[in-house]
Structure formats: structure tokens, C-alpha cells
Design an enzyme around this catalytic site. Structure first.
Site, mmCIF file in Angstrom:
data_model
loop_
_atom_site.group_PDB
_atom_site.id
_atom_site.type_symbol
_atom_site.label_atom_id
_atom_site.label_comp_id
_atom_site.label_asym_id
_atom_site.label_seq_id
_atom_site.Cartn_x
_atom_site.Cartn_y
_atom_site.Cartn_z
ATOM 1 N N ASP A 203 49.355 58.213 17.358
ATOM 2 C CA ASP A 203 49.535 59.591 17.895
ATOM 3 C C ASP A 203 51.345 59.883 17.785
ATOM 4 O O ASP A 203 51.716 59.155 17.073
ATOM 5 C CB ASP A 203 49.436 58.901 19.850
ATOM 6 C CG ASP A 203 49.835 60.211 20.239
ATOM 7 O OD1 ASP A 203 48.386 61.151 20.208
ATOM 8 O OD2 ASP A 203 50.596 59.947 21.734
ATOM 9 N N GLU A 266 47.972 60.958 13.138
ATOM 10 C CA GLU A 266 47.825 62.570 13.939
ATOM 11 C C GLU A 266 49.389 63.449 13.581
ATOM 12 O O GLU A 266 50.591 63.021 14.089
ATOM 13 C CB GLU A 266 48.041 62.789 15.537
ATOM 14 C CG GLU A 266 47.437 63.487 16.306
ATOM 15 C CD GLU A 266 48.222 64.072 17.410
ATOM 16 O OE1 GLU A 266 48.076 64.804 18.256
ATOM 17 O OE2 GLU A 266 48.888 62.904 17.531
ATOM 18 N N HIS A 327 40.191 65.954 20.866
ATOM 19 C CA HIS A 327 40.571 66.151 22.528
ATOM 20 C C HIS A 327 41.638 67.186 23.151
ATOM 21 O O HIS A 327 41.592 67.466 24.103
ATOM 22 C CB HIS A 327 40.254 65.156 22.880
ATOM 23 C CG HIS A 327 41.708 64.352 22.832
ATOM 24 N ND1 HIS A 327 42.229 63.713 21.531
ATOM 25 C CD2 HIS A 327 42.913 64.156 23.516
ATOM 26 C CE1 HIS A 327 43.356 62.896 21.056
ATOM 27 N NE2 HIS A 327 43.943 63.299 22.509
ATOM 28 N N ASP A 328 42.317 68.017 21.677
ATOM 29 C CA ASP A 328 43.194 68.396 22.425
ATOM 30 C C ASP A 328 43.059 70.291 21.809
ATOM 31 O O ASP A 328 44.006 70.860 21.864
ATOM 32 C CB ASP A 328 44.869 68.455 20.954
ATOM 33 C CG ASP A 328 44.737 66.926 21.905
ATOM 34 O OD1 ASP A 328 45.277 66.606 22.881
ATOM 35 O OD2 ASP A 328 45.630 66.578 20.822
HETATM 36 C C1 GLC Z 1 48.379 63.498 21.094
HETATM 37 C C2 GLC Z 1 47.559 63.538 21.849
HETATM 38 C C3 GLC Z 1 47.181 64.729 23.178
HETATM 39 C C4 GLC Z 1 48.675 64.196 23.960
HETATM 40 C C5 GLC Z 1 50.333 63.775 22.804
HETATM 41 C C6 GLC Z 1 51.330 63.830 24.093
HETATM 42 O O1 GLC Z 1 49.117 64.653 21.073
HETATM 43 O O2 GLC Z 1 46.165 63.939 21.052
HETATM 44 O O3 GLC Z 1 46.678 63.997 23.312
HETATM 45 O O4 GLC Z 1 48.510 65.110 25.061
HETATM 46 O O5 GLC Z 1 49.750 63.457 21.928
HETATM 47 O O6 GLC Z 1 51.100 61.978 24.171
#
Ligand code: GLC
Length: 531
Positions: A203, A266, A327-328
């Protein structure tokens, strides 16, 4: 797939599950691990190779699991550690890999580390998080903003200092300059790798290291009203610091202790900065997620340019990857429209690089409108009304036409899309021309034709709405022709070269058609042509 193959993550197709929304097995309206186990045959039949699970760890759920209070457990909402072990074993027996979400940038504010850290200024865990003195006026130490709205600094009245949180105040950032923090997380990785997981999606990996001097971030000259407020400033000093690459190389060494596992990062950055995350000598992430298609305007020339640029900036030997949804971000079917969602599927599964599918995209799930009283996402709650909410892409998987779409027998945590009676796995599976049948055919073709996996990407000049390219290896080639518009187009025979026949159309009705002379595509049609 050959299990001993150390490059499985190059040939394989990844599938992201948002566990809350995939399958509920205990009628609490929230998906769980036993539910995922029940659905493994579906994933096997779909033909994917690896499943990435969004967080399943104990969490107060302020950010639905991205706020972890125990890195080495399973939240009771999702099940037990025994269920997790069964999931790994059953998946492996079915030839499926399991990838976990590692959230090392921040913990929950209820994690024991943070509870200790905030106890006093001289607590041994104080330096595990990022504590700073107030500015001269008593305000936050600098102008850094939380991605979820407001200042990124939270005042702690008891110790009269601020702590940093790039996301919610309930998600304090760990101090990755502290070696004790790094080693604690590496041990978390080892814990799960020993259990047999096949890798991690890390993440916000580009956030891990912050500027040592905590300099103010500069204003964003391109900010427009209506954008999320944190975009008023550019995260120059708070993200993407050069030192992060040393940390990622350390993580990679942990992965390499176990062999044949994968490290995915990510990262939301422009392509030329993204590719730095492969690391020096490719000793960083195996796959820095390439999100370019998530925000690309849907037109042939723009997409062609993105593919070209990505291929240009990839370091020698680096393996590419492509993502259409997560999911974002809003669902692809809503971003590009229902008809083009099929073309997008053909693009994703014929490009050079590991594809990642987001659950439900294979059945064409769209962004679900969420009424104000149904909002669950903290981002939408903090920054309401400008369309940042992520609930609409996280709604329950649509399995069948029974109440709650077969996802659960009681009210789901988010509403089921109202088209589920028709748009569901059972129905679409029975329809040989559905989007689900298209996904299966595309995955099947990718498995059958090595040039679709490892062949070079060779662009072919095209104009208007037409996107044209060849994938070729060892003298074998396929041509992919995608019509990104709603009007028919005709392709001259010299552009096709392959001659041959149609292997697959996005309409699933032209297989075996011989190409004589030019090729006509209908509006919103894509085809794969074999030599
Ligand atoms: C990443 C996740 C997201 C989350 C964020 C904070 O971007 O994909 O869903 O809210 O990190 O952890």
C-alpha cells in the site's frame, strides 16, 4: 501454470478481491474468507492465476482495513487464521497464488505501537511514528495535507506535539527512517511468507519516506476548484523521496529470502517516475502498479501514446503491467461505458505485461450510485459532494438473481447494484456472448498464445478511433485492432499484414472468419487476428 516457475507473476493474470464485498458465508452482510474459499472454483474457471486480497487483518475499519491494529492476525469479521490457512492450501491446490495487502506506511491509531508511542515524549516507541513540535504560532508543523482532507497533522494535547497522518487521523504514519520500524515490518512479511503467501501488494509504497527537514510543499499551479483539497499543494517533500528506493530494496531482499514470490507496489506517479520503483538493477518492486489506464481519457490516440511512453521508459529487463480498475477508482464500465468495457477488456488482456482484473469488472459491474445515508467511505464523508467516494466501486459481487445477488442472505454493508437480476455470474455464464464469456475467451487465448504474453509490442500506424498493434515472438504474431469509437471503421489490408483469420471479436461472433482484403470493424468492436 508450472508451480516451480519463478516467473509465474509474468505469465499470470491477477485478480483483486475486496474481501468485504466478494462473498458472505455467515450472513452478517460482510464478505469473508470462507466465502472466498467457496468461490475459488469460479476463479479457477475464469482462468486467473493469482488473487490479491485487500486487507483482512484486525482493524477498527476506519478505512475498511487499511488501518491495521495487528499485522499478524485475521479480523473476526473475515474469519479465523485457520480459515486463512485453508484458503491458502485450497487455492494452491487449485493452482492459484495468494497475494496479501501489506500496509506499512501507517497503522491504526489503536495499534499497540501507537498507543505506546503517544504515551509520552520519551516512550521507547515515540520515534516509531512521526512526531513534531508545533509551528511558532502553535499550528501544524508544516503545510502538508491529508489525502482525505484537512491538515496531515493531528495535535496530541497530552504531549503537546503533532503526529503526521497522510490519510485519516486514525492512520498515523510510521517512521520508516527508524530501523526498528523497518525490521518489525520485515518480520511481518516473513510471518506471512512462511505461511505460504505468494507475495504482497504494498500500500502507498511511494509514501514511505518523508523529507527529513519537513519542508513545506509548494502550491499546485494547476489546481482547479472541484478537485480534492489535498491537491492544492504538490506532495513534493512528503512522497516519492529518493531514499524510499533503499527501503524497497530491503523489502525485496525479504521477499527473495523465500524465492518465487512477488513484490507489487501501489504507486500513483507519472510513468517516468513510476519506473524508478523497479529499483536500481531491478532490485526494487517486481511490479510497480501501472495505473495509467485508470485516468486516461478513452481515445485511441491518447491510449496509444500511453502505451508507447510506458514501453519507452521501462528499464531494460523490467516486466510491464497494466491495471483497469481497483477499489479506489470508478469502475471501468462506468468510466468508458458499457460497450467500450469489452474493448477495454481486450486491450488489458492483449497488452504486454501482467494484467490485474478488479472483481466484478469481468461481469461488467458499474459504479453504483450511493445515497447520502448509505455512504461508508471516510474519504467521501470528509470531502463530500465532489465525487471522490469509493463506495460505488466496492458494492457486493453479483453472483445470481436471488435477493442480495447471492452475496449474502442479509442486508449487505453496501447496496447491491439494482441491475443484479440480469447482470450476474449465473446469467452471464449461460450467455455465450456476454462480457463474462468474452473475459473467459480472452484469458483462454492469452494462455494459448505465447506471443500474447511474451511477444514484443509493435504499434501499427492508425488514425481516428482505431488502435492497432501487433504482438509477436519467434516469428509468430497476432494483430489486435480496437475500435474505441461507436462508428464502424475499415482497416486497409496492408496495415494488417498478418492476413489470416479472426481469432476473437469482442462480440464473440466472428471466430474463424477469414480476412480477405480490408477488415471492417463495427462500432465498439475489437478483434484479435491470427496469421
Ligand atoms: C491506498 C489504498 C486505499 C487506502 C489508502 C490508505 O491508496 O488503496 O484504499 O484508503 O491507501 O491506506
Amino acid at each position: 501454470m508450472n508451480k516451480s516457475d519463478e516467473f509465474w507473476w509474468r505469465h499470470g493474470i491477477f485478480y483483486q478481491i475486496y474481501p468485504r464485498s466478494f462473498q458472505d458465508s455467515n450472513a452478517d452482510g460482510v464478505g469473508d474468507l470462507v466465502g472466498i474459499i467457496e468461490r475459488l472454483p469460479y476463479l479457477q474457471a475464469l482462468g486467473v492465476d493469482a488473487i490479491w486480497l485487500s486487507p483482512i487483518f484486525p482493524s477498527p475499519m476506519a478505512d475498511f482495513g487499511y488501518d491495521i491494529c495487528d499485522y499478524c492476525g485475521v479480523d473476526p469479521l473475515f474469519g479465523t487464521m485457520e480459515a486463512f490457512d485453508v484458503l491458502v492450501n485450497t487455492a494452491h491446490a487449485a493452482g492459484l497464488k495468494i497475494i496479501l495487502d501489506l500496509v506499512p506506511n501507517h497503522t491504526s491509531d489503536r495499534h499497540p505501537w501507537f498507543i505506546e508511542s503517544r504515551r509520552s515524549r520519551d516512550d521507547p516507541k515515540r520515534d516509531w511514528y512521526i512526531w513534531r513540535e508545533a509551528a511558532a504560532d502553535g499550528g501544524p508543523p508544516n503545510n502538508w495535507m491529508s489525502e482525505f482532507g484537512g491538515s496531515a497533522w493531528q495535535y496530541d494535547a497530552a504531549s503537546r506535539q503533532y503526529y503526521y497522518h497522510a490519510f485519516l487521523a486514525q492512520q498515523p504514519d510510521l517512521n520508516w527512517r527508524n530501523p526498528a520500524v523497518r525490521h518489525a515490518i520485515y518480520d511481518v512479511m516473513r510471518f506471512w511468507l512462511r505461511k505460504g503467501v505468494d507475495g504482497f501488494r504494498v500500500d502507498v509504497i511511494w509514501h514511505l519516506i518523508k523529507d527529513q527537514e519537513f519542508r513545506d510543499n509548494p502550491p499546485n499551479p494547476n489546481f482547479r476548484e472541484g478537485q480534492p483539497p489535498h491537491q492544492r499543494i504538490l506532495p513534493l517533500h512528503s512522497t516519492d523521496r529518493a531514499e524510499v528506493h533503499g527501503v524497497i530494496a530491503e523489502m525485496r531482499r525479504v521477499i527473495d529470502e523465500f524465492g518465487s514470490r512477488v513484490l507489487i507496489g501501489e504507486i500513483y506517479l507519472p510513468l517516468e517516475r513510476l519506473v524508478a520503483y523497479y529499483g536500481r538493477d531491478l532490485a526494487g518492486a517486481h511490479l510497480p502498479f501501472n495505473f495509467a489506464l485508470l485516468s486516461a481519457p478513452w481515445n485511441a490516440r491518447g491510449i496509444e501514446k500511453i502505451i508507447f511512453e510506458y514501453e519507452q521508459v521501462l528499464p531494460a529487463g523490467a516486466w510491464p503491467n497494466w491495471v483497469l480498475g481497483n477499489h479506489d477508482r470508478p469502475r471501468v464500465a462506468s468510466r468508458v461505458g458499457r460497450d467500450q468495457a469489452r474493448v477495454a477488456a481486450m486491450l488489458l488482456l492483449t497488452l504486454r505485461g501482467t494484467p490485474t482484473l478488479y472483481y466484478g469488472d469481468e461481469i461488467g459491474m458499474h459504479q453504483v450510485a450511493i445515497a447520502p445515508d448509505q455512504v461508508r467511505d471516510p474519504f467521501e464523508k470528509n470531502v463530500p459532494g465532489i465525487g471522490v467516494g469509493r463506495d460505488g466501486c466496492r458494492t457486493p459481487m453479483q453472483w445470481n438473481a436471488t435477493p442480495y445477488a447471492g452475496f449474502s442472505t442479509s442486508t449487505p454493508w453496501l447496496p447491491v447494484a439494482d441491475d443484479f437480476v440480469h447482470e450476474n455470474v449465473v446469467n452471464l455464464d449461460a450467455d455465450s456472448r456476454s462480457i463474462l464469456s468474452l473475459y473467459k475467451a480472452l484469458i483462454g487465448l492469452r494462455k494459448k498464445l505465447p506471443q500474447l504474453v511474451s511477444g514484443a509490442y509493435v504499434p501499427i500506424a492508425a488514425a481516428g478511433d482505431l488502435l492497432l498493434y501487433r504482438r509477436e515472438s519467434d516469428g509468430r504474431a497476432v494483430v489486435v485492432a480496437l475500435n474505441l469509437g461507436a462508428e464502424p471503421v475499415s482497416i486497409a489490408s496492408d496495415a494488417l499484414r498478418a492476413g489470416g483469420e479472426i481469432l476473437l471479436s469482442t462480440f464473440l461472433d466472428r471466430q474463424g472468419e477469414k480476412i480477405q482484403g480490408s477488415l471492417d470493424l463495427r462500432g465498439n468492436e475489437g478483434v484479435i487476428i491470427g496469421a
